[in-house]
Design a protein around this motif. Structure first.
Motif, short mmCIF file in Angstrom:
data_model
loop_
_atom_site.label_atom_id
_atom_site.label_comp_id
_atom_site.label_asym_id
_atom_site.label_seq_id
_atom_site.Cartn_x
_atom_site.Cartn_y
_atom_site.Cartn_z
N ASN A 150 -20.81 3.33 -35.51
CA ASN A 150 -20.99 4.22 -34.36
C ASN A 150 -20.52 3.55 -33.08
O ASN A 150 -19.87 4.17 -32.23
N ALA A 151 -20.85 2.27 -32.92
CA ALA A 151 -20.40 1.54 -31.73
C ALA A 151 -18.88 1.40 -31.73
O ALA A 151 -18.23 1.49 -30.68
N ALA A 152 -18.30 1.18 -32.91
CA ALA A 152 -16.84 1.06 -33.00
C ALA A 152 -16.17 2.36 -32.59
O ALA A 152 -15.19 2.37 -31.83
N LEU A 153 -16.68 3.49 -33.09
CA LEU A 153 -16.13 4.78 -32.69
C LEU A 153 -16.31 5.01 -31.20
O LEU A 153 -15.43 5.55 -30.53
N GLY A 154 -17.47 4.62 -30.68
CA GLY A 154 -17.72 4.79 -29.26
C GLY A 154 -16.71 4.07 -28.40
O GLY A 154 -16.27 4.58 -27.36
N ALA A 155 -16.34 2.85 -28.82
CA ALA A 155 -15.36 2.09 -28.05
C ALA A 155 -13.98 2.75 -28.07
O ALA A 155 -13.25 2.71 -27.08
N LEU A 156 -13.63 3.36 -29.20
CA LEU A 156 -12.30 3.96 -29.33
C LEU A 156 -12.22 5.37 -28.76
O LEU A 156 -11.16 5.81 -28.31
N LEU A 157 -13.34 6.10 -28.77
CA LEU A 157 -13.33 7.49 -28.35
C LEU A 157 -13.91 7.70 -26.95
O LEU A 157 -14.15 8.83 -26.55
N HIS A 158 -14.11 6.63 -26.21
CA HIS A 158 -14.68 6.77 -24.87
C HIS A 158 -13.78 7.68 -24.03
O HIS A 158 -12.54 7.55 -24.05
N PRO A 159 -14.37 8.63 -23.28
CA PRO A 159 -13.55 9.58 -22.51
C PRO A 159 -12.52 8.93 -21.61
O PRO A 159 -11.38 9.39 -21.52
N ASP A 160 -12.89 7.86 -20.90
CA ASP A 160 -11.93 7.20 -20.00
C ASP A 160 -10.72 6.69 -20.76
O ASP A 160 -9.58 6.77 -20.29
N THR A 189 -14.84 20.30 -23.99
CA THR A 189 -15.77 19.90 -25.05
C THR A 189 -15.02 19.83 -26.37
O THR A 189 -14.38 20.80 -26.77
N VAL A 190 -15.07 18.69 -26.99
CA VAL A 190 -14.40 18.48 -28.27
C VAL A 190 -15.43 18.07 -29.31
O VAL A 190 -16.20 17.12 -29.08
N LEU A 235 -3.23 10.35 -21.47
CA LEU A 235 -2.67 11.68 -21.24
C LEU A 235 -2.05 11.75 -19.84
O LEU A 235 -2.67 11.32 -18.86
N PRO A 236 -0.83 12.30 -19.72
CA PRO A 236 -0.17 12.37 -18.41
C PRO A 236 -0.70 13.54 -17.57
O PRO A 236 -1.12 14.57 -18.10
N GLY A 237 -0.71 13.35 -16.27
CA GLY A 237 -0.98 14.45 -15.36
C GLY A 237 -2.43 14.79 -15.14
O GLY A 237 -2.74 15.81 -14.52
N ILE A 238 -3.35 13.98 -15.64
CA ILE A 238 -4.77 14.25 -15.43
C ILE A 238 -5.50 12.95 -15.11
O ILE A 238 -5.00 11.86 -15.38
N GLU A 239 -6.66 13.08 -14.51
CA GLU A 239 -7.51 11.94 -14.28
C GLU A 239 -8.93 12.30 -14.69
O GLU A 239 -9.33 13.46 -14.64
N ALA A 240 -9.67 11.30 -15.14
CA ALA A 240 -11.04 11.52 -15.59
C ALA A 240 -11.97 11.57 -14.39
O ALA A 240 -11.92 10.72 -13.51
N LEU A 241 -12.80 12.59 -14.33
CA LEU A 241 -13.79 12.73 -13.27
C LEU A 241 -15.18 12.29 -13.75
O LEU A 241 -16.13 12.33 -12.99
N GLY A 242 -15.27 11.88 -14.99
CA GLY A 242 -16.55 11.49 -15.57
C GLY A 242 -16.68 12.08 -16.96
O GLY A 242 -15.86 12.90 -17.39
N GLY A 243 -17.68 11.68 -17.67
CA GLY A 243 -17.87 12.21 -19.00
C GLY A 243 -18.83 11.36 -19.81
O GLY A 243 -19.15 10.22 -19.43
N THR A 244 -19.30 11.91 -20.89
CA THR A 244 -20.20 11.20 -21.79
C THR A 244 -19.71 11.38 -23.22
O THR A 244 -18.95 12.32 -23.52
N LEU A 245 -20.14 10.50 -24.08
CA LEU A 245 -19.78 10.57 -25.49
C LEU A 245 -21.05 10.47 -26.32
O LEU A 245 -21.86 9.57 -26.12
#
Length: 305
Positions: A72-82, A25-26, A88-98
């Motif tokens: 808000n939409a612009a930030l959403g496009a840039l900060l989407h969890p995927d 959580t950030v 980031l190396p060594g991890i994969e996204a399992l899902g998430g919401t913003l």
């Protein structure tokens, strides 16, 4: 011979190595300082996205329109969890919401933006932190109210019978009452443009007739609020330093109007009278044309709503 690697390999390596699934959580507090740059970055991010479904390009075009108009939409496009996890190396996204919400916790620091002279010199008029704060508040409130008028009434004309049902557009000249939604939206943005000037430490100098009208409304509302609710205004100011020129609305009128705008052809007319003449001679569709000596605002700045 090569070196032996005892680390698990392959698609199930994470499970075999005992890797944990982590929920992160950030919470970020952000202030937009360069909307054109943010918009450009968001548009570039959308261009890189892959869309599925029946009409991928239609989806892309719709999202491009949204990020061009809505921070808000612009930030959403840039900060989407995927998108964040992909970098980031060594991890994969399992899902998430913003979730993105506007907060009042990051208001402009008007004491820093409009500093007072330490020596107490009262020779020159200045826009004080408290005046700037109250004026900024009224500009934002009027913008919100104008957008609410749009949501409630759309393209409906203002009439004498329902004039009181309109918070902002019923206060304008009657010849504006039948104008279209696009005109009203542009007028709502005029309040935001002037508020943005204050938020970066600049005097809100109207650059077109629409901004002249918008600033007049904000000054009138600021004066009225101070007269009707002085204690509420005092609470709003918090620790902002006080000054002799606080809430000098006549000074605001003298100093903020007429810097740009119609030339002083008749020396007997003050800035307000010259603006009145210009408004009377200009069709409202022309209210958004810049004064010749004023810097043009970014035409791609979009709308808050």
């Amino acid at each position: 011979m090569g070196e032996r690697n005892d680390q698990p390999q392959g698609p199930h390596a994470a499970e075999e190595s005992g890797a944990q699934e982590i929920e992160a959580t950030v919470v970020l507090g952000l202030r937009i300082t360069d909307w054109p740059a943010l918009r450009a970055a968001a548009r570039a991010a959308v261009e890189e996205l892959e869309f599925d479904g029946i009409d991928p390009e239609g989806q892309r075009a719709q999202l491009l329109r949204e990020v061009a108009e809505d921070p808000n939409a612009a930030l959403g496009a840039l900060l989407h969890p995927d998108r964040l996890v992909a970098s980031l190396p060594g991890i994969e996204a399992l899902g998430g919401t913003l979730e993105i919400s506007v907060t009042d916790d990051f208001a402009p620091d008007f004491a820093e933006l409009f500093p007072l002279d330490d020596d107490g010199d009262t020779g020159d008029w200045t826009l004080t932190p408290r005046t700037a704060c109250l004026l900024h508040t009224q500009l934002i409130s009027l913008s919100d109210a104008a957008y609410e008028d749009l949501d409630d009434h759309g393209d409906d004309p203002v009439t004498v019978a329902d004039e009181g049902d309109w918070t902002v557009f019923g206060r304008l000249q009657q010849r504006t009452w039948s104008l279209h939604r696009g005109w009203r939206r542009a007028f709502a943005r005029a309040f935001d443009d002037l508020a943005d000037d204050l938020a970066i430490g600049e005097w809100p100098l109207p650059r077109c007739p629409a901004e002249d009208v918008a600033l007049r409304l904000a000054l009138a509302d600021a004066r009225a609020l101070l007269g009707a609710q002085p204690e509420s205004v005092a609470d709003m100011m918090g620790d902002l330093p006080a000054d002799l020129y606080d809430y000098d609305w006549d000074g605001c009128t003298d100093e903020l109007f007429g810097v740009y705008g119609p030339d002083e052809e008749d020396g007997d007319l003050d800035a307000g009278q010259r603006i009145d003449q210009l408004l009377a001679a200009t069709h409202p569709e022309g209210w958004f044309l810049n004064y010749e000596d004023a810097e043009e605002r970014d035409p791609g700045r979009g709308y808050r709503r």
